[in-house]
Scaffold this active site. Structure first.
Site, PDB file in Angstrom:
ATOM      1  N   ALA A  78      -4.012  17.160 -16.578  1.00 36.05           N
ATOM      2  CA  ALA A  78      -4.845  16.945 -15.387  1.00 36.05           C
ATOM      3  C   ALA A  78      -5.798  18.118 -15.126  1.00 36.05           C
ATOM      4  CB  ALA A  78      -3.941  16.720 -14.173  1.00 36.05           C
ATOM      5  N   CYS A 138       6.949  16.287 -20.316  1.00 37.13           N
ATOM      6  CA  CYS A 138       5.572  16.147 -20.776  1.00 37.13           C
ATOM      7  C   CYS A 138       5.010  17.517 -21.175  1.00 37.13           C
ATOM      8  CB  CYS A 138       4.710  15.485 -19.690  1.00 37.13           C
ATOM      9  SG  CYS A 138       3.149  14.839 -20.365  1.00 37.13           S
ATOM     10  N   ASP A 195      -0.263  15.105 -11.742  1.00 40.06           N
ATOM     11  CA  ASP A 195      -1.604  14.541 -11.925  1.00 40.06           C
ATOM     12  C   ASP A 195      -2.250  14.308 -10.569  1.00 40.06           C
ATOM     13  OD1 ASP A 195       0.014  13.632 -14.502  1.00 40.06           O
ATOM     14  OD2 ASP A 195      -2.133  13.677 -14.968  1.00 40.06           O
TER      15      ASP A 195
HETATM   16  P1  RI2 Z   1      -1.485  20.181 -16.182  1.00 36.95           P
HETATM   17  C1  RI2 Z   1      -0.436  15.274 -17.892  1.00 36.95           C
HETATM   18  O1  RI2 Z   1      -0.897  13.961 -18.108  1.00 36.95           O
HETATM   19  C2  RI2 Z   1       1.052  15.254 -17.535  1.00 36.95           C
HETATM   20  O2  RI2 Z   1       1.378  14.184 -16.642  1.00 36.95           O
HETATM   21  C3  RI2 Z   1       1.158  16.601 -16.840  1.00 36.95           C
HETATM   22  O3  RI2 Z   1       2.338  16.769 -16.081  1.00 36.95           O
HETATM   23  C4  RI2 Z   1      -0.085  16.547 -15.960  1.00 36.95           C
HETATM   24  O4  RI2 Z   1      -1.092  15.920 -16.769  1.00 36.95           O
HETATM   25  C5  RI2 Z   1      -0.547  17.887 -15.440  1.00 36.95           C
HETATM   26  O5  RI2 Z   1      -0.909  18.684 -16.515  1.00 36.95           O
HETATM   27  P2  RI2 Z   1      -1.548  13.532 -19.561  1.00 36.95           P
HETATM   28  O6  RI2 Z   1      -2.960  14.065 -19.526  1.00 36.95           O
HETATM   29  O7  RI2 Z   1      -2.724  20.027 -15.335  1.00 36.95           O
HETATM   30  O8  RI2 Z   1      -0.695  14.149 -20.659  1.00 36.95           O
HETATM   31  O9  RI2 Z   1      -0.383  20.936 -15.458  1.00 36.95           O
HETATM   32  O10 RI2 Z   1      -1.494  12.025 -19.546  1.00 36.95           O
HETATM   33  O11 RI2 Z   1      -1.762  20.744 -17.577  1.00 36.95           O
END
Ligand code: RI2
Length: 309
Positions: free
Chosen positions: A18, A125, A194
């Site tokens: 995100a 994740c 997110d």
């Molecule tokens: P940061 C990711 O989604 C995960 O859900 C993770 O927890 C969230 O974004 C926040 O990530 P995806 O892009 O901003 O893998 O902390 O679908 O890096």
């Protein structure tokens, strides 16, 4: 990267996370402004709104992208010329991206205080904010173990375990269905976000709500690591958060299933605030019940602009 390349990279998850997609969206608008030629304000605004719409459409769930785009475009409608608008967009994007990177560092420093020697951490994740907390505590010399889930179907957990292994962290990969069994060994859970709604509900990678349920049952502290630009103003006015559904091929290979088999592949879920012990943000460790106050104090009267968005 230009707008179309950025949109394709976000849609394909070449750019994911995100925080990263928010910074990519802001940078794409700065690239648009920097490369725009001409002085017709009306034409510029039409093209700029088209670029904004494409970027916002690339991934619907993370409000970070929406907030990053809006922070980059703040004040553009009041510019007297195309040149002024271009300069403002580039400056706004740089400020947002610098603030976003600094926020992850600050979240790490604040969150690391919640990790003690002997802890057994579970994460899900691949969250740069959650990893910042874990890496900061490790670099402070704290002794702890980490479990990370595989995070099907995209398996972002593989990124997490390899990253932490390179750091020297004692890291163990588990499959998602092992969470409740492993939870009896866990002392704290740290996940990313997110979107966080105005009433403190966490929207994060699918499976997060199962970690929260299992943590609650086992009396394990559950922390969300999130920059405040992941708080959603639109949910204050009743909007729902769109839960993205992705390609079936992420779940099963082509030809693997009888053609009559249907696939449902939502890639985010919701965790109610009652399962969250704290939200670690760049402005401090807050309760889910404080999200409204943080959001309204940060946005002020601007928040009412979001009623119709
Ligand atoms: P940061 C990711 O989604 C995960 O859900 C993770 O927890 C969230 O974004 C926040 O990530 P995806 O892009 O901003 O893998 O902390 O679908 O890096």
């Amino acid at each position: 990267m230009d707008v179309d390349s950025t949109v394709n990279a976000i849609k394909s998850m070449e750019i994911r996370g995100a925080g990263r997609i928010a910074r990519a969206g802001a940078s794409a608008l700065a690239d648009f402004a920097g490369s725009y030629e001409g002085d017709d304000s009306k034409g510029f605004m039409i093209d700029l709104m088209a670029a904004k719409a494409k970027i916002l459409d690339s991934r619907p769930t993370a409000v970070s992208l929406w907030n990053g785009v809006h922070a980059t475009l703040k004040g553009v409608e009041g510019c007297g010329s195309v040149e002024d608008a271009k300069r403002l967009i580039i400056a706004n994007a740089e400020r947002f991206n610098e603030g976003s990177v600094n926020a992850v560092k600050t979240i790490g420093e604040i969150g690391a205080k919640r990790i003690q020697d002997g802890d057994v951490i579970l994460t899900h994740c691949n969250s740069s904010a959650a990893l910042s907390v874990i890496k900061t505590a490790f670099r402070q010399g704290k002794k702890f173990k980490v479990y990370a889930t595989e995070s099907r179907p995209w398996r972002q957990g593989i990124l997490t375990v390899n990253d932490l292994a390179k750091e020297g962290v004692d890291i163990t990969l588990i499959i998602d269905s092992a969470v409740r069994s492993v939870m009896k060994n866990v002392t704290k859970v740290f996940v990313g976000a997110d979107t966080i709604t105005s009433h403190g509900t966490l929207v994060n990678k699918i499976g997060t709500s199962q970690l929260a349920l299992a943590a609650n049952e086992a009396r394990v502290q559950f922390y969300v690591c999130s920059e405040t630009y992941k708080f959603s103003p639109m949910t204050l006015f009743g909007d729902m958060v769109t839960i993205e559904e992705r390609d079936h091929e992420e779940v099963a290979k082509a030809g693997e299933l009888d053609p009559r088999v249907k696939i449902f592949n939502p890639v985010f879920d919701s965790t109610p605030s009652k399962y969250i012990d704290g939200i670690i943000t760049e402005i401090g460790l807050i309760s889910p019940g404080s999200v409204y106050h943080v959001m309204t104090s940060q946005l002020g009267d601007d928040i009412f602009k979001f009623i119709g968005d």
